[in-house]
Design a protein around this motif. Structure first.
Motif, PDB file in Angstrom:
ATOM      1  N   THR A   1     -18.363 -28.479  39.510  1.00 40.17           N
ATOM      2  CA  THR A   1     -19.112 -27.287  39.110  1.00 40.17           C
ATOM      3  C   THR A   1     -18.677 -26.825  37.731  1.00 40.17           C
ATOM      4  O   THR A   1     -17.592 -26.241  37.575  1.00 40.17           O
ATOM      5  N   PRO A   2     -19.479 -27.059  36.691  1.00 35.26           N
ATOM      6  CA  PRO A   2     -19.131 -26.545  35.364  1.00 35.26           C
ATOM      7  C   PRO A   2     -19.260 -25.022  35.339  1.00 35.26           C
ATOM      8  O   PRO A   2     -20.111 -24.448  36.022  1.00 35.26           O
ATOM      9  N   PRO A   3     -18.462 -24.329  34.559  1.00 36.49           N
ATOM     10  CA  PRO A   3     -18.648 -22.881  34.419  1.00 36.49           C
ATOM     11  C   PRO A   3     -19.887 -22.581  33.594  1.00 36.49           C
ATOM     12  O   PRO A   3     -20.347 -23.413  32.806  1.00 36.49           O
ATOM     13  N   SER A   4     -20.461 -21.426  33.808  1.00 38.45           N
ATOM     14  CA  SER A   4     -21.557 -20.990  32.948  1.00 38.45           C
ATOM     15  C   SER A   4     -21.027 -20.851  31.525  1.00 38.45           C
ATOM     16  O   SER A   4     -20.023 -20.165  31.283  1.00 38.45           O
ATOM     17  N   GLN A   5     -21.676 -21.518  30.580  1.00 39.02           N
ATOM     18  CA  GLN A   5     -21.133 -21.592  29.228  1.00 39.02           C
ATOM     19  C   GLN A   5     -20.991 -20.224  28.587  1.00 39.02           C
ATOM     20  O   GLN A   5     -20.006 -19.947  27.894  1.00 39.02           O
ATOM     21  N   VAL A   6     -21.943 -19.328  28.812  1.00 41.91           N
ATOM     22  CA  VAL A   6     -21.886 -18.015  28.175  1.00 41.91           C
ATOM     23  C   VAL A   6     -20.752 -17.180  28.758  1.00 41.91           C
ATOM     24  O   VAL A   6     -20.127 -16.372  28.050  1.00 41.91           O
ATOM     25  N   ILE A   7     -20.443 -17.368  30.043  1.00 43.43           N
ATOM     26  CA  ILE A   7     -19.357 -16.618  30.674  1.00 43.43           C
ATOM     27  C   ILE A   7     -18.000 -17.214  30.316  1.00 43.43           C
ATOM     28  O   ILE A   7     -16.983 -16.514  30.312  1.00 43.43           O
ATOM     29  N   ALA A   8     -17.975 -18.511  29.987  1.00 49.20           N
ATOM     30  CA  ALA A   8     -16.727 -19.183  29.636  1.00 49.20           C
ATOM     31  C   ALA A   8     -16.376 -19.059  28.159  1.00 49.20           C
ATOM     32  O   ALA A   8     -15.357 -19.602  27.721  1.00 49.20           O
ATOM     33  N   ALA A   9     -17.186 -18.355  27.366  1.00 44.77           N
ATOM     34  CA  ALA A   9     -16.915 -18.230  25.927  1.00 44.77           C
ATOM     35  C   ALA A   9     -15.543 -17.594  25.699  1.00 44.77           C
ATOM     36  O   ALA A   9     -15.219 -16.570  26.306  1.00 44.77           O
ATOM     37  N   PRO A  10     -14.708 -18.171  24.848  1.00 41.83           N
ATOM     38  CA  PRO A  10     -13.351 -17.650  24.640  1.00 41.83           C
ATOM     39  C   PRO A  10     -13.354 -16.367  23.812  1.00 41.83           C
ATOM     40  O   PRO A  10     -14.308 -16.058  23.094  1.00 41.83           O
ATOM     41  N   VAL A  11     -12.282 -15.619  23.951  1.00 33.02           N
ATOM     42  CA  VAL A  11     -12.079 -14.371  23.219  1.00 33.02           C
ATOM     43  C   VAL A  11     -10.939 -14.569  22.223  1.00 33.02           C
ATOM     44  O   VAL A  11      -9.910 -15.183  22.550  1.00 33.02           O
ATOM     45  N   ASN A  12     -11.101 -14.055  21.011  1.00 32.26           N
ATOM     46  CA  ASN A  12     -10.071 -14.145  19.977  1.00 32.26           C
ATOM     47  C   ASN A  12      -9.115 -12.970  20.145  1.00 32.26           C
ATOM     48  O   ASN A  12      -9.350 -11.866  19.630  1.00 32.26           O
ATOM     49  N   LEU A  13      -8.022 -13.184  20.856  1.00 31.75           N
ATOM     50  CA  LEU A  13      -7.080 -12.098  21.130  1.00 31.75           C
ATOM     51  C   LEU A  13      -6.352 -11.628  19.876  1.00 31.75           C
ATOM     52  O   LEU A  13      -5.841 -10.497  19.840  1.00 31.75           O
ATOM     53  N   ALA A  14      -6.308 -12.462  18.843  1.00 26.23           N
ATOM     54  CA  ALA A  14      -5.611 -12.065  17.613  1.00 26.23           C
ATOM     55  C   ALA A  14      -6.247 -10.843  16.972  1.00 26.23           C
ATOM     56  O   ALA A  14      -5.587 -10.103  16.231  1.00 26.23           O
ATOM     57  N   LEU A  15      -7.536 -10.589  17.256  1.00 24.40           N
ATOM     58  CA  LEU A  15      -8.224  -9.444  16.662  1.00 24.40           C
ATOM     59  C   LEU A  15      -7.702  -8.113  17.182  1.00 24.40           C
ATOM     60  O   LEU A  15      -7.869  -7.073  16.525  1.00 24.40           O
ATOM     61  N   VAL A  16      -7.093  -8.115  18.375  1.00 24.84           N
ATOM     62  CA  VAL A  16      -6.613  -6.864  18.971  1.00 24.84           C
ATOM     63  C   VAL A  16      -5.123  -6.928  19.301  1.00 24.84           C
ATOM     64  O   VAL A  16      -4.612  -6.087  20.046  1.00 24.84           O
ATOM     65  N   THR A  17      -4.426  -7.930  18.790  1.00 22.45           N
ATOM     66  CA  THR A  17      -3.011  -8.121  19.107  1.00 22.45           C
ATOM     67  C   THR A  17      -2.199  -8.164  17.813  1.00 22.45           C
ATOM     68  O   THR A  17      -2.583  -8.849  16.858  1.00 22.45           O
ATOM     69  N   PRO A  18      -1.069  -7.435  17.741  1.00 27.99           N
ATOM     70  CA  PRO A  18      -0.204  -7.537  16.558  1.00 27.99           C
ATOM     71  C   PRO A  18       0.265  -8.983  16.380  1.00 27.99           C
ATOM     72  O   PRO A  18       0.407  -9.715  17.376  1.00 27.99           O
ATOM     73  N   PRO A  19       0.458  -9.429  15.114  1.00 31.14           N
ATOM     74  CA  PRO A  19       0.389  -8.629  13.881  1.00 31.14           C
ATOM     75  C   PRO A  19      -1.010  -8.571  13.266  1.00 31.14           C
ATOM     76  O   PRO A  19      -1.188  -7.955  12.219  1.00 31.14           O
ATOM     77  N   GLY A  20      -1.997  -9.209  13.895  1.00 33.39           N
ATOM     78  CA  GLY A  20      -3.349  -9.193  13.335  1.00 33.39           C
ATOM     79  C   GLY A  20      -3.970  -7.818  13.372  1.00 33.39           C
ATOM     80  O   GLY A  20      -4.874  -7.517  12.590  1.00 33.39           O
ATOM     81  N   ALA A  21      -3.536  -6.966  14.261  1.00 29.29           N
ATOM     82  CA  ALA A  21      -4.059  -5.604  14.386  1.00 29.29           C
ATOM     83  C   ALA A  21      -2.964  -4.736  14.990  1.00 29.29           C
ATOM     84  O   ALA A  21      -2.078  -5.239  15.691  1.00 29.29           O
ATOM     85  N   PRO A  22      -2.984  -3.444  14.718  1.00 29.07           N
ATOM     86  CA  PRO A  22      -1.992  -2.574  15.356  1.00 29.07           C
ATOM     87  C   PRO A  22      -2.197  -2.561  16.867  1.00 29.07           C
ATOM     88  O   PRO A  22      -3.307  -2.769  17.365  1.00 29.07           O
ATOM     89  N   ALA A  23      -1.113  -2.338  17.608  1.00 30.57           N
ATOM     90  CA  ALA A  23      -1.227  -2.247  19.063  1.00 30.57           C
ATOM     91  C   ALA A  23      -2.228  -1.155  19.420  1.00 30.57           C
ATOM     92  O   ALA A  23      -2.200  -0.055  18.859  1.00 30.57           O
ATOM     93  N   ASN A  24      -3.107  -1.454  20.348  1.00 31.60           N
ATOM     94  CA  ASN A  24      -4.209  -0.539  20.632  1.00 31.60           C
ATOM     95  C   ASN A  24      -4.589  -0.598  22.111  1.00 31.60           C
ATOM     96  O   ASN A  24      -3.957  -1.320  22.898  1.00 31.60           O
ATOM     97  N   THR A  25      -5.603   0.153  22.456  1.00 31.03           N
ATOM     98  CA  THR A  25      -6.020   0.258  23.858  1.00 31.03           C
ATOM     99  C   THR A  25      -6.615  -1.031  24.404  1.00 31.03           C
ATOM    100  O   THR A  25      -6.835  -1.130  25.612  1.00 31.03           O
TER     101      THR A  25
END
Length: 756
Positions: free
Chosen positions: A504-528
């Motif tokens: 069973t392949p995952p649904s491609q749109v639901i399996a799209a990866p997230v760029n955690l560097a955008l919300v994680t130091p040092p790429g961004a200040p610690a946030n909600t």
């Protein structure tokens, strides 16, 4: 010595001569002497008689002939007959040998409360092993699995969309619904928890139509129109429906009326089929749905943050909404020629979803505001062939190939933390935004071959092999054997047992990866939005072994009664699951390392004249351990607990049941339906579950011959949740559950439809 043979022969000839001349004397023969003496005979001359008169022949004209002439078939009748032949051939191509099958025809659907005005997911709840869930969590589950349900229309597989609430298919187009579960034969791949095989209406091509209006509680108003006919060798059918109400998504409160929950939905469907010649048919199908949803509000919530100078916000005034658009097209070429039946199809689907946040309000309550856009475009081909090799063997083989282009955009506004080491210390009122985008062209390839072998008249072996290859965010493949036995030892008794290896392949749109560097130091200040666990391994395909065994028995002492039982066991690696992790009403996918799914289903149906009834009960259990993808969606404590324990999946429900009855008396149909659930999971790591519930619906309908006997006017009255049971589907806790949702309160609905 004279031989007696000529004397005997001569005496016989004399006797025959005398009889012919009408004499009164009979010849005497003797075989004891050499000489035979004939007595003297006097012969009277025959009397002269008049020849008999010939009877007069009565001449009768064609107009007064008593024996009616057989009328030749019309072109429309000939076309309908050929269409039925091709429909039967298509069923032979995709025969679900060895699978567990539950079917509702159109008459059974119309006999349910609300009839074809009910949405497709509500109709499916009447199948055994199908359980209710909230719209945000996928509406329903088959055998305790999340999603993994394959939709087919006239044998052609529809690819996954990106929507959460809108259903692209309207119940009014359905001629029959068949839910296939268990050990599926090799032609069914990808989504394997169940296959919903939808056959479009075959009774709609007689140049007639229906127009109707239906509405009632929660500001519901629905209008629909259907028309179908035959022109030469071409059959056509089209339908459209518009729906609006004030309960588009489940109410987050137990109140009768939801706040900010209006929806508008438009759906359309077109079917065209033309006979090219006596051995081939070309079919075109197209469907479209366009829906808008307000996201319902939960009043009285306490603000948690300050954003843009606002720290006090009335939660009943939030203004989130979501738009969804879906469209599909199918062109199918079918041939049926002696030993071979084939269907070759081209399909495409376009899906679009856009969640619009309330930027200030979402920040004040959740500390994050997300504008989410998802889009998917799929094009593919599918080919299936059935080859009858003598009486004993039917060979089936085919392939499918599809390409999908997905786009996932997320514009997120977050608040910085005062103390990065202590998220509970508060936030700074300095919102900033990040934008994440992921685009991908993926491929799915599948091919299969299988042999249906009639070992005896009562025993059939179906064995096949399937190969699947995916090229998406992860590349993977699998060779999957399938085998099943069907045994009919007695009339009315059918045993089946099967094994299937599933991929069973995952649904491609639901399996799209997230760029955690955008919300994680040092790429961004610690946030909600900075996750506790900074790990997001890719979503993997699920691999599973499925075992299924069952029996169906007709109870002849009680004519019309049929009962059945089915048991299954599934052992999976990288078990797929989805959840709503955040305020946006969209799903994110992840895998459990290992999972098990076991269950037993009991079913019964009864039909006697104008009365019919059914009852289903299912027990099921799905557990899993260790999250191995998109770990950032979980808190550290929850992730650690799941790694060391088998936990229930959030959509697992121990007991479920459905039942209903219908009776037609003097032109009036009375109907009732019921669903029961023991409660979905809740609490930390799904260690708790919600209370059980029962919902009962009533229906009443009558046909009036106001316009013409063959063009009835149908009036109907329905009561949903007749006893006004207040129950929660979700309480806002559990893995991948963000908001509470309640079942519908009691509602009254009226409808009128006119055939023309």
């Amino acid at each position: 010595m004279v031989s007696p043979k000529p004397i005997l022969a001569g005496s016989s000839l004399a006797a025959l001569t005398l009889v012919y001349l009408g004499g009164s004397a009979m010849a005497q023969t003797a075989a004891t002497g050499a000489v035979t003496t004939l007595p003297g005979i006097e012969v009277d001359a025959p009397k002269q008689t008049k020849p008999p008169r010939k009877p007069k022949v009565r001449v009768v004209t064609d107009k007064r002939r008593e024996t009616p002439q057989v009328q030749p078939q019309t072109e429309a009748q000939v076309t309908a007959g050929r269409s039925e032949k091709f429909d039967s051939a298509r069923q032979a191509i995709l025969a679900p040998a060895g699978a567990t099958t539950h079917t509702l025809n159109r008459q059974a659907i119309e006999a349910l409360p609300q009839g074809t005005n009910a949405s497709l997911d509500k109709v499916l709840l009447q199948f055994p092993g199908v359980t209710q869930d909230s719209a945000a969590s996928g509406d329903l589950h088959v055998r305790n699995e999340h999603a993994n349900l394959q939709y087919r229309i006239n044998g052609v597989m529809l690819p996954d969309g990106v929507g959460a609430f809108g259903q692209i298919l309207d119940t009014g187009i359905v001629g029959s619904l068949s839910l296939l579960t268990g050990a599926l034969p090799a032609q069914y791949g990808q989504r394997t928890a169940g296959v919903l095989d939808i056959q479009t209406r075959a009774d709609a091509f007689n140049n007639t139509g229906v127009v109707g209006v239906y509405g009632g509680s929660n500001g519901t108003i629905s209008t629909n129109v259907e028309y179908g006919g035959t022109v030469g060798q071409t059959q056509y059918f089209l339908s459209g429906r518009f729906l609006q109400n004030n309960l588009g998504i489940e109410n987050p409160t137990p109140s009768v009326n939801a706040i900010h929950d209006r929806t508008n939905q438009e759906k359309g469907f077109l079917y065209l089929s033309t006979m090219i010649d006596s051995t081939s048919r070309l079919t075109f199908m197209s469907g479209v749905s366009n829906s808008t949803f307000q996201i319902p509000n939960n009043p009285g919530q306490t603000p948690n943050f300050t954003a843009f100078g606002v720290s006090n916000f009335d939660s009943s005034q939030l203004n989130e909404h979501q738009n969804e658009f879906n469209q599909f097209n199918v062109v199918a070429y079918q041939t049926s020629n002696g030993e071979f039946d084939t269907q070759t199809s081209y399909f495409n689907r376009y899906s679009q979803l856009h969640f619009y946040p309330d930027t200030v309000g979402d920040l004040v309550f959740n500390g994050v505001s997300s504008d989410v856009y998802r889009q998917s475009v799929v094009n593919g081909i599918q080919q299936d062939t059935s080859w009858r090799i003598g009486y004993a063997h039917t060979l089936r083989f085919g392939f499918s190939l599809s390409a999908e282009r997905t786009l996932v955009n997320s514009g997120t506004t977050v608040l910085p933390l005062v103390d990065p080491a202590d998220p509970t210390a508060g936030t700074i009122d300095a919102p900033f935004s990040v934008f994440d985008s992921s685009a991908k062209t993926g491929w799915l390839i599948g091919t299969y071959v299988q042999d249906e072998w009639k070992i005896t008249n009562n025993l059939t072996l179906n064995a096949g092999l399937r190969f699947d290859q995916m090229y998406q965010y992860v590349d993977a493949n699998q060779l999957s054997p399938r085998v099943s036995l069907t045994w009919k030892p007695f009339d009315g008794t059918t045993f089946h047992a099967g094994y299937a290896r599933n991929f069973t392949p995952p649904s491609q749109v639901i399996a799209a990866p997230v760029n955690l560097a955008l919300v994680t130091p040092p790429g961004a200040p610690a946030n909600t939005q900075t996750p506790e666990v900074g790990q997001n391994s890719p979503v993997l395909p699920e691999r599973a072994h499925v075992f299924d065994v069952g029996v169906v028995q007709k109870i002849y002492p009680i004519p019309g009664l049929e009962v059945g039982v089915d048991a299954y066991y599934k052992k999976a690696r990288d078990l797929l699951d989805d959840g709503q992790f955040g305020a946006a009403y969209v799903l994110s996918g992840f895998n459990y390392d290992r999972g098990e799914n076991v269950g037993v289903e009991l079913k019964s149906t009864y039909s006697n004249g104008n009365f019919s009834a059914y009852a289903n009960v299912a027990w099921a259990k799905q557990i899993a351990t260790s999250v191995v993808s998109n770990q950032y969606l979980f808190g550290a404590d929850e992730l650690a607990y799941i790694a060391g324990h088998y936990v229930y999946t959030d959509h697992a429900q121990m007991l479920s049941a459905s039942a209903g009855a219908s009776y037609l008396w003097e032109g009036t149909r009375y109907s009732v339906s019921m669903i029961y659930g023991s409660g979905l999971r809740s609490g930390f790591a799904n260690t708790d579950h919600l209370p059980g519930y029962t919902q009962v619906n009533f229906g009443l309908s009558h046909d009036f011959n106001i316009v013409a006997p063959n063009k009835p006017t149908t009036l109907r009255f329905d009561v949903v949740n007749a006893f006004d049971t207040i129950y929660q589907i979700r309480d806002g806790s559990g893995i991948g559950v963000f908001a509470p949702q309640y079942g519908p309160r009691r509602g009254f609905y009226f409808g009128v439809s006119q055939r023309f």
